[in-house]
Each structure stands twice: as structure tokens, then as C-alpha cells.
Design a protein around this motif. Structure first.
Motif, PDB file in Angstrom:
ATOM      1  N   ILE A 142       0.869  -1.359   0.076  1.00 13.15           N
ATOM      2  CA  ILE A 142       0.089  -0.157   0.009  1.00 13.15           C
ATOM      3  C   ILE A 142       0.846   1.209   0.056  1.00 13.15           C
ATOM      4  O   ILE A 142       1.635   1.379   0.911  1.00 13.15           O
ATOM      5  CB  ILE A 142      -0.845  -0.145   1.119  1.00 13.15           C
ATOM      6  N   LYS A 143       0.923   1.945  -1.136  1.00 11.85           N
ATOM      7  CA  LYS A 143       1.664   3.188  -1.236  1.00 11.85           C
ATOM      8  C   LYS A 143       1.091   4.364  -0.988  1.00 11.85           C
ATOM      9  O   LYS A 143       1.497   5.333  -0.835  1.00 11.85           O
ATOM     10  CB  LYS A 143       2.196   3.096  -2.717  1.00 11.85           C
ATOM     11  N   SER A 144      -0.286   4.457  -1.289  1.00 11.07           N
ATOM     12  CA  SER A 144      -1.033   5.510  -1.432  1.00 11.07           C
ATOM     13  C   SER A 144      -2.568   5.324  -1.266  1.00 11.07           C
ATOM     14  O   SER A 144      -3.062   4.170  -1.240  1.00 11.07           O
ATOM     15  CB  SER A 144      -1.163   6.190  -2.817  1.00 11.07           C
ATOM     16  N   PRO A 145      -3.485   6.457  -0.522  1.00 10.87           N
ATOM     17  CA  PRO A 145      -4.879   5.990  -0.373  1.00 10.87           C
ATOM     18  C   PRO A 145      -5.483   5.517  -1.756  1.00 10.87           C
ATOM     19  O   PRO A 145      -6.464   4.741  -1.531  1.00 10.87           O
ATOM     20  CB  PRO A 145      -5.360   7.225   0.058  1.00 10.87           C
ATOM     21  N   ALA A 146      -5.102   5.600  -2.966  1.00 11.12           N
ATOM     22  CA  ALA A 146      -5.388   5.235  -4.217  1.00 11.12           C
ATOM     23  C   ALA A 146      -5.480   3.806  -4.247  1.00 11.12           C
ATOM     24  O   ALA A 146      -6.364   3.098  -4.964  1.00 11.12           O
ATOM     25  CB  ALA A 146      -4.796   5.815  -5.304  1.00 11.12           C
ATOM     26  N   ASP A 147      -4.599   3.102  -3.417  1.00 10.07           N
ATOM     27  CA  ASP A 147      -4.516   1.504  -3.349  1.00 10.07           C
ATOM     28  C   ASP A 147      -5.620   0.975  -2.486  1.00 10.07           C
ATOM     29  O   ASP A 147      -5.632  -0.224  -2.407  1.00 10.07           O
ATOM     30  CB  ASP A 147      -3.080   1.128  -3.007  1.00 10.07           C
ATOM     31  N   LEU A 148      -6.584   1.685  -1.759  1.00 13.11           N
ATOM     32  CA  LEU A 148      -7.286   1.128  -1.030  1.00 13.11           C
ATOM     33  C   LEU A 148      -8.605   0.448  -1.468  1.00 13.11           C
ATOM     34  O   LEU A 148      -9.441  -0.030  -0.545  1.00 13.11           O
ATOM     35  CB  LEU A 148      -7.604   1.988   0.171  1.00 13.11           C
ATOM     36  N   VAL A 170     -11.877  12.577   3.054  1.00 13.00           N
ATOM     37  CA  VAL A 170     -10.756  12.582   2.235  1.00 13.00           C
ATOM     38  C   VAL A 170     -10.394  11.533   1.408  1.00 13.00           C
ATOM     39  O   VAL A 170     -10.053  11.647  -0.021  1.00 13.00           O
ATOM     40  CB  VAL A 170      -9.229  12.683   3.119  1.00 13.00           C
ATOM     41  N   LEU A 171     -10.969  10.244   1.860  1.00 15.84           N
ATOM     42  CA  LEU A 171     -10.792   9.118   1.010  1.00 15.84           C
ATOM     43  C   LEU A 171     -11.850   9.139  -0.196  1.00 15.84           C
ATOM     44  O   LEU A 171     -11.543   8.938  -1.382  1.00 15.84           O
ATOM     45  CB  LEU A 171     -11.132   7.865   1.808  1.00 15.84           C
TER      46      LEU A 171
END
Length: 356
Positions: A142-148, A170-171
Motif C-alpha cells: 500500500i503506497k497511497s490511499p488510491a491503493d485502498l 478525504v478518502l
């Protein structure tokens, strides 16, 4: 005539006799209920210390800290007219902004069932809070919230502004992560921290606070608990572009900052994240003299309270003033800042604005 004269003399005597009692009443400190947050959140302890200092010095105003479910509760409770002239409260810039425009809308009714269309007046800033505007994980993929998307995410309760509400905003508006495409769990800070440690969630929120210079950092107990784990803790930042998206969508004033490496436990790289500014505030009808006395009491006592509680350790005039403006400050608070010679400092900082 004699009877009338005797009655007049008697009334005069009674009035003179009542003068000491009236004077005593006039000198009695004004007690101001102060809505805070759940016990253990920080302000419940630090503001109790402030109350004791105000009593010791004989301040004409005394704050009475009151535990509450949190800032989302406070803003809704302050819509009640019975509080407008006698109660102050802890809040954040973004809480006031969301309540003004978005309460009861499809975007926010899960957290704010109705609008609170009041432009509350700010007294002083007390802390910058980061929770909900960055994340933590033990998963190196997991590098960024985009990976969630598709991940198990531990957030705070829906009544917790930073832990549970701002993290969702934020998400969703920064990265398109919603309950429809991820397993979002609203838990207490203790529970979500334990679930991250146990591997029951993949990523979670945690907390710290600071002040404008980032010289002093308040590390929360949940973050200390994660620090103590032998697992390699990883920080997941929130980009400036994501913060800008949220602000553009909601009319909020989340601040973007890049925190230098080493400011947080096991933080090996600079961290891009957001902050909200925490304030003490009151209704526009709150008495000017009372607001003035509160700010003056904080200015007098805060330097010596730095040794008494961690939240006071981060105090500075700049923290009190950051975000204030001619439009949002309480007139009594401004009078105090002018008298202290501090008011011109507000020009150095971005102001808290209220949506139309």
C-alpha cells in the motif's frame, strides 16, 4: 407627608444595606460552561488545568470544562439558543464549515443530520490535528490511499470529526474510496488500532497534534502503541492535490503540509498530509467582555502551563491567532489581541473562511 418621608428613608436604608451584597454579586466570577470531547481526549485535562489557574488568580471569568461525545456533538448542541450567551465550545474550522453548508445533505447527513447555519465566532486556536488526513499500515504494497479499493480500512466513529468524518471525506473526495468499493469499518481509536496490530484491517487512521512551526509534536497513545510493535510501521500520505479536491468540493480549509522526516515515530521519509485547526469558539451573541476575559486569561496563564500538560506545551501566540480574521473573530477576543499587541500577526496566516 411624614409617612411618605419615613417610607422613603426606609427604602433608602434598605438600598444602602443591600450595596455590599450587590457588590459581592458583581464580583462573583462568571462561570462559562465549556463543551469539550470524551474524557482522555486531551482538552478535558488541559482545560481543567486552565480552570484551576483562573480560579487561583481570581479571574473574573472561570471556564467549566464539560466532557461531551465530541466535536460533532458540540456543533449540533450549540444550535440550541440556550447556549448562545453563556457557553463556549471546542471545535475545528472544518466542523463549522461543514455544519454551515452540508448538514442534512446526502453528502454529510450520515454525520450531520441537519444544518447548523451559524457563523460561530472564534476565540483562540489551540491545536492542529492530523488524524484522518494521513493513514498507517504494515502492508508494504500500500503506497497511497488510491491503493485502498477492496481493502479493509479502520476509521474512527461517525461522531468523531477527525478520526471518523474527515477520514471518510478525504478518502471519497480525494481518492474515490467509498464504502461501496472498500470495507470501511467505523471503530473506536483503541479498537481500530488493535485491529491493525492483529491484521484484521489493512490500513487505519491514527493521531497526532502540533502547532504552526512543527517544533512540538503531540504523539497520541494509539500511535505510541503502533510504535511499540516490532512490525515495520508505514505512513500513507495524502497528496496536496487530494486536499485541494476536498477543499474545492466542500468549501473547507484543510491545510496541506509536508512534514519533515523524523517528526513521527519510525517516520523515515517526509510525509504529505492535511491538518485542521482546533479552536475555542462561541456564538456571535456571546458577551464581548466574557470573550475578552477568556483570551486574556489564556494569554496570562499559558506560558506557565507549558510545564503542566502536553497540550499547553505547544502553546504560542501564533497558535492562538492562526486562522483568525476580522470576519471570524469574536469582537471581545479581538479586543484582547489588540491590547496584547498581537493582532497584526493574523495577516501572516491563511484565514478560516465560511462558505456562502
Amino acid at each position: 407627608m411624614k409617612a411618605r418621608s419615613a417610607i422613603s428613608s426606609l427604602l433608602g436604608a434598605l438600598a444602602l444595606a443591600a450595596l455590599p451584597f450587590s457588590t459581592a454579586l458583581a464580583q462573583k466570577p462568571v462561570a462559562v460552561p465549556l463543551l469539550l470531547c470524551p474524557w482522555g481526549c486531551g482538552p478535558t485535562e488541559s482545560d481543567t488545568i486552565l480552570m484551576n489557574q483562573m480560579i487561583k488568580e481570581g479571574s473574573p471569568v472561570t471556564l467549566l470544562p464539560q466532557e461531551t461525545p465530541g466535536y460533532m456533538y458540540n456543533i449540533r448542541e450549540m444550535a440550541n439558543q440556550r447556549h448562545w450567551t453563556k457557553t463556549a465550545f471546542s471545535t475545528e474550522d472544518v466542523v463549522i464549515q461543514l455544519a454551515l453548508k452540508w448538514g442534512g445533505t446526502p453528502e454529510l447527513k450520515e454525520f450531520l443530520p441537519e444544518r447548523v447555519p451559524i457563523r460561530f465566532k472564534l476565540l483562540y486556536g489551540e491545536t492542529w490535528w492530523a488524524q484522518g488526513k494521513f493513514f498507517v499500515t504494515f502492508d508494504p504494497s500500500i503506497k497511497s490511499p488510491a491503493d485502498l479499493k477492496g481493502k479493509r480500512i479502520g476509521l474512527g466513529l461517525r461522531g468523531q470529526s477527525d478520526w471518523g468524518v474527515f477520514s471518510r471525506l478525504v478518502l471519497e473526495y480525494g481518492y474515490g474510496i467509498t464504502p461501496q468499493n472498500a470495507d470501511i469499518r467505523h471503530l473506536t481509536p483503541a479498537a481500530l488500532t488493535q485491529q491493525l496490530l492483529d491484521g484484521s484491517v489493512d490500513v487505519a487512521v491514527t493521531a497526532f497534534g502540533t502547532e504552526p512551526s512543527f517544533t512540538e509534536i503531540l504523539i497520541s497513545p494509539p500511535l505510541r502503541q503502533l510504535e511499540a510493535s516490532p512490525k515495520p510501521l508505514r505512513y500513507i500520505g495524502v497528496s496536496k492535490a487530494a486536499i485541494d479536491k476536498v477543499n474545492a468540493k466542500l468549501g473547507t480549509t484543510f491545510l496541506h503540509v509536508t512534514l519533515p522526516a523524523g517528526k513521527l515515530p519510525k517516520q523515515s521519509e517526509p510525509l504529505s498530509l492535511g491538518f485542521v485547526r482546533g479552536f475555542k469558539a462561541a456564538h456571535p451573541d456571546f458577551p464581548e467582555e466574557t470573550a475578552y476575559q477568556i483570551v486574556m486569561a489564556v494569554a496570562r496563564n499559558a506560558p506557565k502551563m507549558k510545564e503542566l500538560h502536553a497540550l499547553w506545551k505547544i502553546w504560542s501566540p501564533e497558535l492562538m491567532l492562526h486562522g483568525l480574521s476580522e470576519e471570524n473573530v469574536h469582537p471581545g477576543a479581538k479586543r484582547a489581541y489588540v491590547e496584547l499587541g498581537w493582532w497584526d500577526k493574523v495577516k501572516q496566516f491563511p484565514a478560516v473562511t465560511y462558505p456562502q
